[in-house]
Design an enzyme around this catalytic site. Sequence first.
Site, short mmCIF file in Angstrom:
data_model
loop_
_atom_site.label_atom_id
_atom_site.label_comp_id
_atom_site.label_asym_id
_atom_site.label_seq_id
_atom_site.Cartn_x
_atom_site.Cartn_y
_atom_site.Cartn_z
N CYS A 91 0.93 -1.36 -0.47
CA CYS A 91 0.09 0.01 0.01
C CYS A 91 0.66 0.80 0.09
CB CYS A 91 -0.71 -0.42 1.10
SG CYS A 91 -1.88 -1.72 1.62
N HIS B 125 -1.42 6.10 2.04
CA HIS B 125 -1.94 5.22 3.45
C HIS B 125 -1.22 6.20 4.65
CE1 HIS B 125 -0.30 2.29 6.21
NE2 HIS B 125 -1.15 1.32 4.71
#
Length: 507
Positions: A77, A131
Amino acid sequence: MYTCLRLCLLLLGLHTLPVVARRRHHKVKRNVLFIMADDLRTSLGCYGDSVAKSPNIDQLASRSQVFLNAFAQQAVCAPSRTSMLTSRRPDTTRLYDFNSYWRTHAGNYSTLPQHFKSKGYITTSVGKIFHPGIPSNHSDDYPYSWSSPVYHPPSFRYEKEKVCKGEDGNLHANLLCAVDVAEQPGRTLPDLESSEEAVRVLKSRAHDGAPFFLAVGFHKPHIPFRIPQEYLSLYPVEQMALAPDPDVPPLLPPVAYNPWTDVRSRDDVQKLNISFPYGPIPKDFQRRIRQHYYAAVSYLDAQVGRLLAALDALRLTSSTLVVFASDHGWSLGEHGEWAKYSNFDVATRVPLIFYVPGVTAARRESSFPFIDVLRQPGLVFKSRRVVRNVVELLDVFPTVSYLAGLKKPKACPDHSFQVELCTEGNSLAAAFLHRGKERRSAEALSFSQYPRPADTPQENSDLPDLKDITVMGYSLRCWDYRYTLWLGFNPKSFQVITRLSLHYTPE
């Protein structure tokens, strides 16, 4: 003579079309609705997956430009999202884990939403775009990228808690977590909250006249599969097939394998007592994982449908560019692997869809009525505009900028750590001028990479901290093949030091 004149005029019109399109294009700044999924591979009907039931995304694709072979730069991510949103490769952001912020760790790079904000756009983030945490300075890069603080759904705090009812009637922190939403904390789920907030933002932006860039990041189909239980009914477990290549290839270099430690950490998987690192998951549980993943995709599809229907209701569809993408893919048992954390196609290939009003569809077709997948699971749409050549998520920044009416960033020089605004990707705008099949390009390539702490599977192989990285896998994808080279890596100098291993994978 008359026929010749008509042909000349036609050729002249075709020759000047790109110029006219550019002039008209740059007069108006389009709004942008930027939708991000989390861990979504190309398990969608519009990508040819016959199992997936995704009518709302398929409907979007039917009026969009669909890139069939788009690839992430790292299949995890934080590095992937940072790479895409800055249009810099992980070796430039120097983010391979979750423990640094690129502005202080590598360079003060401008981001996609920051570029729009600097041009007068109201930029808003809902859900997971950057993120959260250290990789975005605990602020999702606010105030650089966003006009206001970022919205995160309050119920996400329970995502890793014991909220999944097991077969014993007790609550567990399971991988498989289909739930009765009314029994969940707050009687809701994170993506439901993000949908509601995004619709609220659209309503607030509908009539104020300022162009907007709204980014909406959904958490699914990321694990745990905490989703409304009714979506499981779309995928009867007895009808779920196993992966076509469920075994670890005998010649696979050990360094290329990811041991899916985050999957192993869940309560229900721990009970299976699977040996590390190669022990297979029992076949009945594999089917249940695949069932829950696809159900999570359909749940995600419903949230995307809500956003698109809101655009229609607010009469914003004809003035809004819609982008749909994922940060990376996810293995569903292929070559004995689960999760992401690798350089394989299933982990790096992602959906990438651009809807451009008046370009990918006529304005009279600019309508996206909501489709209830639970009532109409068999609805099928045909994508008319597809690109098969290989592209990268790095290309999103310059492409969105151009299509929205802004100047695209210039190409980065070889050493760009001191350059705030530039791109290591390519604008894909030329693809929007060509209907039908594009010419196969042998020069179209994507580059992905993945770090390892050792050349054999370790407990931290999936997500090593920077200081523990000793090997970097560099992977090149072209039309027919994937070629991956594993090299020794010095995490202090960020330099390759020696060649360790090689595998050559036809895809």
